[in-house]
Write a protein that holds these residues in place. Structure first.
Motif, PDB file in Angstrom:
ATOM      1  N   VAL A  71       0.784  -1.076  -0.057  1.00  0.00           N
ATOM      2  CA  VAL A  71       0.090   0.003  -0.100  1.00  0.00           C
ATOM      3  C   VAL A  71       0.937   1.334  -0.051  1.00  0.00           C
ATOM      4  CG1 VAL A  71      -1.712   1.400   1.149  1.00  0.00           C
ATOM      5  CG2 VAL A  71      -1.860  -1.267   1.199  1.00  0.00           C
ATOM      6  N   VAL A  72       0.717   1.992  -0.902  1.00  0.00           N
ATOM      7  CA  VAL A  72       1.448   3.420  -1.202  1.00  0.00           C
ATOM      8  C   VAL A  72       0.592   4.551  -0.420  1.00  0.00           C
ATOM      9  CG1 VAL A  72       2.513   4.969  -2.691  1.00  0.00           C
ATOM     10  CG2 VAL A  72       2.433   2.585  -3.125  1.00  0.00           C
ATOM     11  N   ARG A  73      -0.654   4.369  -0.845  1.00  0.00           N
ATOM     12  CA  ARG A  73      -1.549   5.582  -0.217  1.00  0.00           C
ATOM     13  C   ARG A  73      -2.885   4.869  -0.014  1.00  0.00           C
ATOM     14  NH1 ARG A  73      -2.761  10.731  -3.921  1.00  0.00           N
ATOM     15  NH2 ARG A  73      -2.906   9.292  -5.440  1.00  0.00           N
ATOM     16  N   VAL A  74      -3.441   5.656   1.088  1.00  0.00           N
ATOM     17  CA  VAL A  74      -5.025   5.146   1.236  1.00  0.00           C
ATOM     18  C   VAL A  74      -5.541   6.487   0.584  1.00  0.00           C
ATOM     19  CG1 VAL A  74      -6.663   4.861   2.829  1.00  0.00           C
ATOM     20  CG2 VAL A  74      -4.312   3.743   3.218  1.00  0.00           C
ATOM     21  N   LYS A  75      -6.279   6.286  -0.461  1.00  0.00           N
ATOM     22  CA  LYS A  75      -6.872   7.469  -0.974  1.00  0.00           C
ATOM     23  C   LYS A  75      -8.267   8.057  -0.227  1.00  0.00           C
ATOM     24  CE  LYS A  75      -5.560   7.526  -5.918  1.00  0.00           C
ATOM     25  NZ  LYS A  75      -6.102   8.055  -7.139  1.00  0.00           N
ATOM     26  N   ASP A  76      -9.106   7.183  -0.072  1.00  0.00           N
ATOM     27  CA  ASP A  76     -10.315   7.645   0.735  1.00  0.00           C
ATOM     28  C   ASP A  76     -10.878   6.353   1.373  1.00  0.00           C
ATOM     29  OD1 ASP A  76     -11.482   6.019  -1.429  1.00  0.00           O
ATOM     30  OD2 ASP A  76     -12.340   7.795  -2.258  1.00  0.00           O
ATOM     31  N   ASP A  77     -11.966   6.361   1.897  1.00  0.00           N
ATOM     32  CA  ASP A  77     -12.614   5.145   2.766  1.00  0.00           C
ATOM     33  C   ASP A  77     -12.789   4.144   1.776  1.00  0.00           C
ATOM     34  OD1 ASP A  77     -12.771   6.616   5.072  1.00  0.00           O
ATOM     35  OD2 ASP A  77     -14.744   7.510   4.751  1.00  0.00           O
ATOM     36  N   ASN A  78     -12.674   4.116   0.513  1.00  0.00           N
ATOM     37  CA  ASN A  78     -13.128   3.044  -0.360  1.00  0.00           C
ATOM     38  C   ASN A  78     -12.041   2.548  -1.329  1.00  0.00           C
ATOM     39  OD1 ASN A  78     -14.748   0.882  -1.191  1.00  0.00           O
ATOM     40  ND2 ASN A  78     -15.536   2.304  -3.065  1.00  0.00           N
ATOM     41  N   GLU A  79     -10.927   3.358  -1.321  1.00  0.00           N
ATOM     42  CA  GLU A  79      -9.955   3.006  -2.166  1.00  0.00           C
ATOM     43  C   GLU A  79      -8.551   3.000  -1.669  1.00  0.00           C
ATOM     44  OE1 GLU A  79      -8.930   5.247  -6.406  1.00  0.00           O
ATOM     45  OE2 GLU A  79     -11.062   4.753  -6.137  1.00  0.00           O
ATOM     46  N   LEU A  80      -7.574   2.316  -2.327  1.00  0.00           N
ATOM     47  CA  LEU A  80      -6.032   2.575  -2.002  1.00  0.00           C
ATOM     48  C   LEU A  80      -5.143   2.536  -3.380  1.00  0.00           C
ATOM     49  CD1 LEU A  80      -5.907  -0.811   0.116  1.00  0.00           C
ATOM     50  CD2 LEU A  80      -6.187   1.254   1.046  1.00  0.00           C
ATOM     51  N   GLU A  81      -4.025   2.951  -3.011  1.00  0.00           N
ATOM     52  CA  GLU A  81      -3.179   2.760  -4.242  1.00  0.00           C
ATOM     53  C   GLU A  81      -2.185   1.849  -3.736  1.00  0.00           C
ATOM     54  OE1 GLU A  81       0.012   5.893  -6.320  1.00  0.00           O
ATOM     55  OE2 GLU A  81      -2.224   6.686  -6.198  1.00  0.00           O
ATOM     56  N   VAL A  82      -1.952   0.714  -4.773  1.00  0.00           N
ATOM     57  CA  VAL A  82      -1.141  -0.264  -4.159  1.00  0.00           C
ATOM     58  C   VAL A  82      -0.004  -0.365  -5.270  1.00  0.00           C
ATOM     59  CG1 VAL A  82      -1.029  -2.704  -4.015  1.00  0.00           C
ATOM     60  CG2 VAL A  82      -2.934  -1.589  -3.236  1.00  0.00           C
ATOM     61  N   GLU A  83       1.299  -0.431  -4.835  1.00  0.00           N
ATOM     62  CA  GLU A  83       2.523  -0.743  -5.928  1.00  0.00           C
ATOM     63  C   GLU A  83       2.683  -2.217  -5.767  1.00  0.00           C
ATOM     64  OE1 GLU A  83       6.731   1.268  -6.576  1.00  0.00           O
ATOM     65  OE2 GLU A  83       6.315   0.749  -4.445  1.00  0.00           O
ATOM     66  N   ILE A  84       2.270  -2.817  -7.111  1.00  0.00           N
ATOM     67  CA  ILE A  84       2.379  -4.161  -7.522  1.00  0.00           C
ATOM     68  C   ILE A  84       4.117  -4.641  -7.799  1.00  0.00           C
ATOM     69  CG2 ILE A  84       0.115  -4.634  -7.753  1.00  0.00           C
ATOM     70  CD1 ILE A  84       0.363  -4.502 -10.465  1.00  0.00           C
ATOM     71  N   SER A  85       4.663  -3.603  -8.522  1.00  0.00           N
ATOM     72  CA  SER A  85       5.968  -3.829  -9.059  1.00  0.00           C
ATOM     73  C   SER A  85       6.753  -2.496  -8.814  1.00  0.00           C
ATOM     74  CB  SER A  85       6.067  -4.325 -10.360  1.00  0.00           C
ATOM     75  OG  SER A  85       7.072  -4.559 -10.824  1.00  0.00           O
ATOM     76  N   GLU A  86       7.977  -2.412  -9.018  1.00  0.00           N
ATOM     77  CA  GLU A  86       8.529  -1.050  -8.919  1.00  0.00           C
ATOM     78  C   GLU A  86       8.181  -0.358  -9.991  1.00  0.00           C
ATOM     79  OE1 GLU A  86      13.078   0.209  -9.001  1.00  0.00           O
ATOM     80  OE2 GLU A  86      12.768  -1.589  -7.775  1.00  0.00           O
ATOM     81  N   GLY A  87       7.422   0.779  -9.594  1.00  0.00           N
ATOM     82  CA  GLY A  87       7.013   1.950 -10.441  1.00  0.00           C
ATOM     83  C   GLY A  87       5.578   1.433 -10.998  1.00  0.00           C
ATOM     84  N   VAL A  88       5.034   0.510 -10.783  1.00  0.00           N
ATOM     85  CA  VAL A  88       4.003   0.145 -11.210  1.00  0.00           C
ATOM     86  C   VAL A  88       2.788   0.246 -10.049  1.00  0.00           C
ATOM     87  CG1 VAL A  88       2.424  -1.766 -12.294  1.00  0.00           C
ATOM     88  CG2 VAL A  88       4.647  -1.487 -12.992  1.00  0.00           C
ATOM     89  N   LYS A  89       1.815   0.989 -10.191  1.00  0.00           N
ATOM     90  CA  LYS A  89       0.702   1.492  -9.107  1.00  0.00           C
ATOM     91  C   LYS A  89      -0.590   1.194  -9.669  1.00  0.00           C
ATOM     92  CE  LYS A  89       3.797   4.718  -6.697  1.00  0.00           C
ATOM     93  NZ  LYS A  89       4.067   6.108  -6.582  1.00  0.00           N
ATOM     94  N   VAL A  90      -1.341   0.586  -8.971  1.00  0.00           N
ATOM     95  CA  VAL A  90      -2.839   0.399  -9.330  1.00  0.00           C
ATOM     96  C   VAL A  90      -3.654   0.892  -8.064  1.00  0.00           C
ATOM     97  CG1 VAL A  90      -2.150  -1.787 -10.747  1.00  0.00           C
ATOM     98  CG2 VAL A  90      -2.812  -2.056  -8.278  1.00  0.00           C
ATOM     99  N   ARG A  91      -4.748   1.073  -8.505  1.00  0.00           N
ATOM    100  CA  ARG A  91      -5.859   1.555  -7.722  1.00  0.00           C
ATOM    101  C   ARG A  91      -6.719   0.231  -7.177  1.00  0.00           C
ATOM    102  NH1 ARG A  91      -8.504   6.550 -10.470  1.00  0.00           N
ATOM    103  NH2 ARG A  91     -10.398   5.413  -9.843  1.00  0.00           N
TER     104      ARG A  91
END
Length: 111
Positions: A71-91
């Motif tokens: 987990v890179v960032r917790v955007k709000d109550d319903n969404e996260l930003e997750v880094e699955i590989s170096e430089g690759v982030k998904v919501r």
């Protein structure tokens, strides 16, 4: 068979169970269903809600789709930003998380 209708009515009345006796099997089925299915399911749902609510930056998470990331960032109550590989982030939607591992926690091994 019976000589008068009064005897026939008494025989039929003696054979019919009371209303409590007729509903007792249904009540027992509902109670057993509650203990075996509904109670454990509600307990699992409560644990999942608590797990999702306590996700924080730096945790390693596993999604229902099988993605493992940090987990890179917790955007709000319903969404996260997750880094699955170096430089690759998904919501990711929080409700799709199946497992949350703390920062230093190792992966579970099955025996």
């Amino acid at each position: 068979m019976f000589s008068t209708p009064a005897f026939a009515d008494a025989a039929v009345a003696a054979q019919q169970p009371s209303i409590i006796e007729s509903f007792l099997p249904l009540i027992l089925i509902v109670v057993i269903f509650w203990f075996l299915v509904l109670r454990p399911q509600s307990k699992r749902m409560k644990e999942h809600r608590e797990m999702v609510a306590n996700v924080k930056r730096g945790d390693t998470v596993v999604t229902a789709g099988g993605l493992i990331g940090k987990v890179v960032r917790v955007k709000d109550d319903n969404e996260l930003e997750v880094e699955i590989s170096e430089g690759v982030k998904v919501r990711v939607v929080k409700s799709t998380l199946t497992e949350v591992r703390a920062k230093g926690e190792p992966a579970k091994t099955e025996e």
